[in-house]
Scaffold this active site. Sequence first.
Site, PDB file in Angstrom:
ATOM      1  N   CYS A 117     -18.580  -8.359  24.080  1.00 27.46           N
ATOM      2  CA  CYS A 117     -17.242  -8.492  23.737  1.00 27.46           C
ATOM      3  C   CYS A 117     -17.422  -9.416  22.723  1.00 27.46           C
ATOM      4  O   CYS A 117     -16.213 -10.192  22.783  1.00 27.46           O
ATOM      5  CB  CYS A 117     -16.596  -9.173  25.755  1.00 27.46           C
ATOM      6  SG  CYS A 117     -17.430 -10.394  25.588  1.00 27.46           S
ATOM      7  N   CYS A 158       0.053  -8.806  23.372  1.00 29.55           N
ATOM      8  CA  CYS A 158      -0.285  -8.561  21.348  1.00 29.55           C
ATOM      9  C   CYS A 158       0.017  -8.786  20.275  1.00 29.55           C
ATOM     10  O   CYS A 158       1.426  -9.657  20.824  1.00 29.55           O
ATOM     11  CB  CYS A 158       0.427  -7.254  21.884  1.00 29.55           C
ATOM     12  SG  CYS A 158      -0.069  -6.295  23.130  1.00 29.55           S
ATOM     13  N   GLN A 198     -14.556  -4.576  33.970  1.00 29.45           N
ATOM     14  CA  GLN A 198     -13.805  -4.051  32.397  1.00 29.45           C
ATOM     15  C   GLN A 198     -12.415  -3.600  32.746  1.00 29.45           C
ATOM     16  O   GLN A 198     -12.118  -3.020  33.946  1.00 29.45           O
ATOM     17  CB  GLN A 198     -14.292  -2.755  31.828  1.00 29.45           C
ATOM     18  CG  GLN A 198     -15.919  -3.200  31.974  1.00 29.45           C
ATOM     19  CD  GLN A 198     -16.442  -3.348  30.649  1.00 29.45           C
ATOM     20  OE1 GLN A 198     -15.516  -3.796  29.623  1.00 29.45           O
ATOM     21  NE2 GLN A 198     -17.897  -4.461  30.265  1.00 29.45           N
TER      22      GLN A 198
END
Length: 419
Positions: free
Chosen positions: A377, A70, A256
């Site tokens: 994507c 992240c 996914q």
Amino acid sequence: MSDVTLTIEKVGFQGDGVTADGVFVSLTLPGETVRAAVPKDGHARLIEVLTPSPERVAPVCPHFTLCGGCSLQHWDMVAYGEWKRGIVGTVLSRAGLETDITPILTTPPATRRRVGLHARQFRQGRTVRTELGYKLRRSWDQVKVEVCPVADPTLVAAIPVLTEIASHLFEHPKSAPILSVTTSDTGLDVDLRGIERSKSGGLSAQARMEIAMIAQSSDIRLARISIADDILYQTHLPSVRFGRATVDLPTGSFLQASPTSEADMVALVKAAVAGARRVADLFCGAGTFTFPLAENASVYAADAAGGAVRALKAAIGRAPGLKPITVEARDLFRAPVVAEEMAGWDAIVFDPPRAGAEAQVGQIARSKVQRVVGVSCNAQTFARDAKILTEAGFQLDRVTPIDQFLWSGHVELVGVFSR
């Protein structure tokens, strides 16, 4: 390397703050004044935020700033979502494409169903310790993971038993194991990679037995443990639902990342082709879109991944109330479906890997198909492919950004075209 005071102008495509002079500073936000150490490569190390942005928030994960997964937990969700939406708009605009960009659809925390856990081993005297974790920022080192707010809680709860399994994967000194772990309806699917083969082949009989015993005695529901096609342990075939179909996943299969984002994509695709009687699903995988589309239309599905195609075929007979599905194993990069084969198709859906679908889109552009939906994507390759279609007479009606990889710089999208 010297310490300097910098003002952040914007956040770049990878999630780092950028000054007007092009200096990148991780973990910063637009309008902030910061102190940073600037090396010659221009990618600075944040030392201190002197003037924080009003959009700065407290991160939710204790590993944030260390973990490389992240990069944007410190940003208010509204501003963060608009930034991702803006990325899509910027990429399309650079390609000369103007369209309606709808509000971004963001997956909630604790819904990611697949993770890649890196294993490493430490020796302290006679003691050997194994850790699982994620890679650090811009480093081959890793941080030990104990919590992960983006991951399905089932994956986090499994870390102790997965660590125990990983302790038996270091028979070869060059092994650098990665445990690719996916939640399924029948339990966790664990695919092991990065394991060097010894002179005798793969893992020893002893290691395989130890792994099977750990899995069997665990309170965590483990469906399968594999190294490529070599099954080390299996109680059930890992399976998922696509529409009305239950699909047994092949080893190493693609899904996914979040069921929530998958459901958003499926809803967008179905709405875009509503009323079509014959639909093609190109780069179909194991049937993410194929089975929902077949509730209302006959479907031609094609993909180069043989295992996924076989799984899709096997699931057809178990899925009730669907229109006919025709499935073909086909490399759509080297042997795209040509325009002449598309006669009679009302709509086409294409969902390629990051490289995009340039050859296949070139054939779609030559066809007489009236509706096309692109799932991507990679905004850059989507823009390239979209340009091929618009130059052939298609209109890009709208694009919906999908924030499937929460708090990262990654953004996906669904684009709808019509003649």
